[in-house]
Design a protein around this motif. Sequence first.
Motif, mmCIF file in Angstrom:
data_model
loop_
_atom_site.group_PDB
_atom_site.id
_atom_site.type_symbol
_atom_site.label_atom_id
_atom_site.label_comp_id
_atom_site.label_asym_id
_atom_site.label_seq_id
_atom_site.Cartn_x
_atom_site.Cartn_y
_atom_site.Cartn_z
ATOM 1 N N ILE A 116 1.316 -1.000 0.352
ATOM 2 C CA ILE A 116 -0.010 -0.116 -0.560
ATOM 3 C C ILE A 116 0.804 0.828 0.096
ATOM 4 O O ILE A 116 1.819 1.190 0.320
ATOM 5 C CB ILE A 116 -1.295 0.510 1.125
ATOM 6 N N ILE A 117 0.598 2.210 -0.277
ATOM 7 C CA ILE A 117 1.335 3.523 -0.635
ATOM 8 C C ILE A 117 -0.015 4.322 -0.783
ATOM 9 O O ILE A 117 -0.723 4.157 -1.579
ATOM 10 C CB ILE A 117 2.071 3.597 -2.377
ATOM 11 N N VAL A 118 0.590 6.208 -0.828
ATOM 12 C CA VAL A 118 -0.591 6.263 -0.545
ATOM 13 C C VAL A 118 0.030 7.944 -1.140
ATOM 14 O O VAL A 118 0.593 9.374 -0.585
ATOM 15 C CB VAL A 118 -0.680 7.087 1.293
ATOM 16 N N PRO A 119 0.064 7.520 -2.693
ATOM 17 C CA PRO A 119 -0.020 9.313 -3.204
ATOM 18 C C PRO A 119 -0.787 9.919 -3.358
ATOM 19 O O PRO A 119 -2.172 9.879 -2.848
ATOM 20 C CB PRO A 119 -0.177 8.276 -4.945
ATOM 21 N N THR A 120 -0.615 11.294 -3.878
ATOM 22 C CA THR A 120 -1.748 12.300 -3.809
ATOM 23 C C THR A 120 -2.158 12.968 -4.759
ATOM 24 O O THR A 120 -1.272 12.015 -6.345
ATOM 25 C CB THR A 120 -1.298 14.175 -3.522
ATOM 26 N N ASP A 121 -3.542 13.207 -5.019
ATOM 27 C CA ASP A 121 -4.051 13.156 -6.131
ATOM 28 C C ASP A 121 -3.406 13.245 -7.673
ATOM 29 O O ASP A 121 -3.398 12.253 -8.271
ATOM 30 C CB ASP A 121 -5.552 13.851 -6.734
ATOM 31 N N TYR A 122 -2.852 14.669 -8.030
ATOM 32 C CA TYR A 122 -2.030 14.304 -9.297
ATOM 33 C C TYR A 122 -1.004 13.412 -9.623
ATOM 34 O O TYR A 122 -0.861 12.923 -10.233
ATOM 35 C CB TYR A 122 -1.568 15.733 -9.970
ATOM 36 N N MET A 123 -0.883 12.434 -8.114
ATOM 37 C CA MET A 123 0.022 12.100 -8.630
ATOM 38 C C MET A 123 -0.471 10.524 -9.098
ATOM 39 O O MET A 123 0.304 9.547 -9.908
ATOM 40 C CB MET A 123 1.148 11.204 -6.776
ATOM 41 N N ILE A 124 -1.497 10.601 -8.575
ATOM 42 C CA ILE A 124 -2.158 9.255 -8.879
ATOM 43 C C ILE A 124 -2.259 9.151 -10.375
ATOM 44 O O ILE A 124 -2.392 8.051 -11.314
ATOM 45 C CB ILE A 124 -3.282 8.777 -7.855
ATOM 46 N N THR A 125 -3.031 10.207 -10.842
ATOM 47 C CA THR A 125 -2.582 10.263 -12.830
ATOM 48 C C THR A 125 -1.871 10.202 -12.804
ATOM 49 O O THR A 125 -1.372 8.818 -14.027
ATOM 50 C CB THR A 125 -3.236 11.858 -12.562
ATOM 51 N N THR A 126 -0.212 10.545 -12.387
ATOM 52 C CA THR A 126 0.805 10.074 -12.933
ATOM 53 C C THR A 126 1.158 8.507 -13.040
ATOM 54 O O THR A 126 1.541 8.017 -13.731
ATOM 55 C CB THR A 126 1.965 10.850 -11.771
ATOM 56 N N MET A 127 0.470 7.891 -12.147
ATOM 57 C CA MET A 127 1.252 6.669 -11.814
ATOM 58 C C MET A 127 0.760 5.676 -12.655
ATOM 59 O O MET A 127 0.885 5.239 -13.044
ATOM 60 C CB MET A 127 1.011 6.244 -10.128
ATOM 61 N N LEU A 128 -1.021 6.190 -13.140
ATOM 62 C CA LEU A 128 -1.758 5.548 -13.586
ATOM 63 C C LEU A 128 -0.784 5.786 -14.579
ATOM 64 O O LEU A 128 -1.344 4.970 -15.948
ATOM 65 C CB LEU A 128 -3.154 6.182 -13.767
ATOM 66 N N GLY A 129 -0.520 6.856 -15.720
ATOM 67 C CA GLY A 129 0.092 6.779 -16.956
ATOM 68 C C GLY A 129 1.172 6.038 -17.263
ATOM 69 O O GLY A 129 1.915 5.500 -18.169
ATOM 70 N N LEU A 130 1.651 5.596 -15.386
ATOM 71 C CA LEU A 130 3.058 4.922 -15.807
ATOM 72 C C LEU A 130 2.328 2.969 -16.093
ATOM 73 O O LEU A 130 3.472 2.717 -15.308
ATOM 74 C CB LEU A 130 4.025 5.159 -14.716
ATOM 75 N N ASP A 131 1.406 3.551 -15.473
ATOM 76 C CA ASP A 131 0.573 1.790 -15.549
ATOM 77 C C ASP A 131 1.670 1.089 -13.908
ATOM 78 O O ASP A 131 1.855 -0.157 -14.260
ATOM 79 C CB ASP A 131 1.110 1.037 -16.427
ATOM 80 N N ILE A 132 1.233 1.181 -13.438
ATOM 81 C CA ILE A 132 1.808 1.382 -11.771
ATOM 82 C C ILE A 132 1.134 0.233 -10.884
ATOM 83 O O ILE A 132 1.761 0.606 -9.738
ATOM 84 C CB ILE A 132 3.371 1.575 -10.943
ATOM 85 N N LEU A 133 -0.241 0.716 -11.076
ATOM 86 C CA LEU A 133 -0.527 1.113 -9.853
ATOM 87 C C LEU A 133 -1.885 -1.192 -10.491
ATOM 88 O O LEU A 133 -1.924 -0.351 -12.193
ATOM 89 C CB LEU A 133 -1.787 1.972 -9.378
ATOM 90 N N GLN A 134 -2.696 -1.032 -9.159
ATOM 91 C CA GLN A 134 -3.429 -1.754 -9.539
ATOM 92 C C GLN A 134 -5.060 -2.055 -9.004
ATOM 93 O O GLN A 134 -4.609 -0.677 -8.089
ATOM 94 C CB GLN A 134 -3.063 -3.686 -9.975
ATOM 95 N N GLU A 135 -5.486 -2.204 -10.373
ATOM 96 C CA GLU A 135 -6.704 -1.896 -9.712
ATOM 97 C C GLU A 135 -7.751 -2.963 -8.580
ATOM 98 O O GLU A 135 -6.910 -3.730 -8.198
ATOM 99 C CB GLU A 135 -8.129 -2.871 -11.096
#
Length: 383
Positions: A116-135
């Motif tokens: 579990i990690i706790v990124p901030t709103d805009y950083m979630i968008t960054t991470m989704l773009g990098l495809d490093i989070l899972q559903e």
Amino acid sequence: MKKMDKELRVMALDGLAGPMTRRGFIKRAGAAGLLVGASGFIAACGGGETTTTAAAGGGTQELAKEIYFYNWSDYIAEDTIPNFQEEFGVKVVYDNYSSNDTLLAKLQSGATGYDIIVPTDYMITTMLGLDILQEIDLDNVPNVANLYQRFREAPFDPGNKYSIPWQWGTTGIGYNSAKVTDWVDSWDMLWNEAYSGKITMMSEIRDVFAVALFRLGYSPNTRDAAQIEEAKQMLIEQKSLLKHYTSDTYIDELASEDAWISHGWSGDVFQAQLENEAVMYSVPNEGSLTWVDSMCIPKDAPSKHTAEVFMNYIHRPEVAAGISNYVYYASPNEAAEEFISSEILEDPQIYPPQETMDKLVFLEELGEDTELYNTAYQELRAS
Ligand code: N2P
């Protein structure tokens, strides 16, 4: 900050029947709320959760022996993890960071082993773009139903497919009202030579630039290279006045009066205020940021299912409330309201009224233009 030290000091004050600190107040309010809490708790979890939980496709799934949780510093109650460990028999290995930049760099450097990690709103968008989070399998997190509707449909992740909010707040200035004689309602205060050596700035790229951009009357989301350059020059001028850049030690420094003026996040400043009542918080008139940090599961998390069980535990109303009561940030959990101390719930600096929220800005993910900020920040720190 060393929570134990802080707690002991507050207890000592309480014992002497000295001035009621914020933490002392909450401790008492919390104890009084315990009986009410018990029935709410049973209603909320529908009869309890066991260490073997129903898996999405039927059947049961064993919980992992341990999960790895990487969270912001000073951002959890003292009993949140121990209570989970005791009830579920799962060890939580807890590690902290104090900027999205550190978190991202860590994830990009390869497998981290974090569940579990706790990124901030805009950083979630960054991470989704990098495809490093899972559903996230929301069947395992029924307590998302406890969230305020706006946190179920946040623009960076409508439907909480990849993120479950943790806490939210604002960015502003923490200051010592006994030392700072000027009226603190402008970012100018962070450039005030009278306080040279007693000023701290955060060490997060977009947050630092946001201050100078607001001060210049520009958007903190500008993609205009000339505006970012102007902001950089302004920040370079400020450097000689700074004690240092920090996104975590300013809590202790404000409390101990090593710092008098800190660019800081709302709850952190209130945590400093617990120890030093001269510490105040102000959101400057030029405008500022609001943000929400959310729990996410990295693609390579070893124990996704157990991470989801932990997320569900976090959003039991009394657990979510316990966190807000301890860290002084606002909870995204609406059902937690009845367990949050009224001192916090009614504090317009923690739960700002709509007219204040309307003036606050969320950072936006800027795609390739993020590089403008990264380069400018490196130049600033190297200057
Ligand atoms: C808690 C930090 C709050 C996180 N120390 C700001 N995104």
